[in-house]
Enzyme design. Structure first.
Site, mmCIF file in Angstrom:
data_model
loop_
_atom_site.group_PDB
_atom_site.id
_atom_site.type_symbol
_atom_site.label_atom_id
_atom_site.label_comp_id
_atom_site.label_asym_id
_atom_site.label_seq_id
_atom_site.Cartn_x
_atom_site.Cartn_y
_atom_site.Cartn_z
ATOM 1 N N HIS A 54 38.675 46.200 33.883
ATOM 2 C CA HIS A 54 39.584 47.488 33.816
ATOM 3 C C HIS A 54 38.846 48.626 32.996
ATOM 4 O O HIS A 54 39.115 49.591 33.285
ATOM 5 C CB HIS A 54 40.987 47.007 33.249
ATOM 6 C CG HIS A 54 42.008 48.119 33.290
ATOM 7 N ND1 HIS A 54 42.655 48.254 32.044
ATOM 8 C CD2 HIS A 54 42.196 48.784 34.133
ATOM 9 C CE1 HIS A 54 43.525 49.318 32.351
ATOM 10 N NE2 HIS A 54 43.301 49.768 33.368
ATOM 11 N N GLU A 57 36.408 50.289 35.141
ATOM 12 C CA GLU A 57 37.127 51.155 36.283
ATOM 13 C C GLU A 57 37.292 52.386 35.490
ATOM 14 O O GLU A 57 37.126 53.409 36.231
ATOM 15 C CB GLU A 57 38.399 50.512 36.633
ATOM 16 C CG GLU A 57 39.406 51.264 37.441
ATOM 17 C CD GLU A 57 40.669 51.001 37.196
ATOM 18 O OE1 GLU A 57 41.449 52.028 36.916
ATOM 19 O OE2 GLU A 57 41.346 49.988 37.244
ATOM 20 N N HIS A 58 37.810 52.231 34.435
ATOM 21 C CA HIS A 58 38.109 53.647 33.451
ATOM 22 C C HIS A 58 36.789 54.536 33.285
ATOM 23 O O HIS A 58 36.981 55.771 33.597
ATOM 24 C CB HIS A 58 38.855 53.483 32.226
ATOM 25 C CG HIS A 58 40.194 53.249 32.323
ATOM 26 N ND1 HIS A 58 41.384 54.296 31.891
ATOM 27 C CD2 HIS A 58 40.952 52.307 32.941
ATOM 28 C CE1 HIS A 58 42.537 53.842 32.122
ATOM 29 N NE2 HIS A 58 42.477 52.615 32.701
ATOM 30 N N GLU A 134 36.982 55.924 26.835
ATOM 31 C CA GLU A 134 38.107 54.756 27.481
ATOM 32 C C GLU A 134 38.430 53.730 26.807
ATOM 33 O O GLU A 134 39.619 53.122 27.166
ATOM 34 C CB GLU A 134 36.991 54.669 28.841
ATOM 35 C CG GLU A 134 36.720 55.913 29.599
ATOM 36 C CD GLU A 134 38.019 56.707 30.204
ATOM 37 O OE1 GLU A 134 39.162 56.029 30.432
ATOM 38 O OE2 GLU A 134 37.859 57.910 30.134
#
Length: 304
Positions: A54, A57-58, A134
């Site tokens: 995750h 992904e950011h 992030e």
């Protein structure tokens, strides 16, 4: 009795193993949707990497060969796209998916969308600044998700799939693991997880497949297929046949909910009989849900 494919859908496979699906659809006119699905998610994380898929992904929108220093978002804003509404991504247990909704079907616009997705796929330039920025965003997102629904979901996964990686590899990860993730760990996960033979690109919109496929090849043919064979690993799901029940009490949830879940291993929807069985199950579930709602509503009205 295999369900025949949609004749309008064109399926291709590049030499590097990446699959490409193109489906012309002129409603709404002049619109094109791009989905890049990479079969790498939280199940592919180690214990110390929980939340890394995750987090990556950011970071994917921060810096790449053709979109340095966060310009990916600004360059799409210039043609009318908004982050979240037209440019988005999501991470699950088994995949990470990036989506772009293009405002028109002009070749130069489609090319820009494909350039962005190909940069994400194999031309990211991951750096410490992007990781730090992030990481803070992901930690805040994780804190905002903490609540009754999150707790219920965690307890249900542990109950339904005990001992499996589904029960302890939530895509959001853990705060301790996210804080400890290093840049080399992100780079290693990117190299081993983002593979052409684990990726599918879906193009749907007001397009001609014969015109789109060369644009796809121009951006993705340069993505080299790894020498080693991709492995999915064992998620540790143990099949059981007994009937189990769980009651969860959450003071913050003011409505009662009843849920029936069936653990199955075979895929559904690939044959006519699979589709028929799935449709019957959906109709039955809808009928039961509606009847339960009517009963609870009638009782409430009677009580008033």
């Amino acid at each position: 009795d295999v369900i025949p494919p949609d004749p309008a859908l064109q399926a291709h496979q590049l030499d590097n193993g990446m699959r490409v699906w193109i489906r012309p659809n002129a409603n709404p006119p002049g619109r094109v949707y791009l989905w890049l699905r990479i079969a790498t998610g939280s199940l592919n994380e180690t214990e110390s990497e929980r939340g890394l898929a995750h987090l990556l992904e950011h970071m994917a929108f921060r810096n790449s060969t053709n979109f340095p220093s966060g310009t990916m978002v600004t360059r799409f804003e210039e043609i009318g796209l908004r982050p979240g509404a037209h440019q988005n991504a999501f991470t699950g247990h088994e995949h990470t998916t990036y989506t772009i909704t293009l405002p028109n079907a002009r070749p130069e616009t489609i090319k820009q969308g494909l350039l962005a997705l190909s940069d994400i796929a194999y031309r990211l330039e991951l750096n410490q600044q992007a990781l730090d920025l992030e990481r803070a965003i992901v930690l805040e997102e994780a804190r905002l998700r903490q609540g009754p629904e999150q707790r219920i979901g965690e307890r249900m996964r542990a109950f339904l799939l005990p001992g499996s990686r589904y029960s302890d590899r939530a895509p959001v990860g853990t705060e301790a693991a996210i804080r400890g993730i290093t840049l080399p760990a992100v780079q290693d996960f990117y190299q081993r997880g983002y593979r052409s033979d684990k990726t599918a690109l879906v193009v749907v919109g007001d397009v001609a497949p014969e015109a789109v496929l060369p644009l796809v090849r121009a951006q993705f043919d340069g993505w080299k297929k790894p020498a080693e064979v991709a492995t999915s690993g064992d998620a540790g799901v143990v099949r059981y046949r007994d009937t189990r029940a769980l009651v969860i009490t959450e003071p913050e949830i003011v409505k009662a909910r009843v849920r029936l879940t069936r653990l199955v291993t075979e895929p559904t929807g690939y044959t006519v009989s699979d589709l028929r069985r799935t449709m019957i199950q959906m109709i039955a579930e809808s009928a039961i849900a509606r009847r339960l709602y009517q009963l609870t509503t009638e009782r409430k009205v009677a009580a008033e």
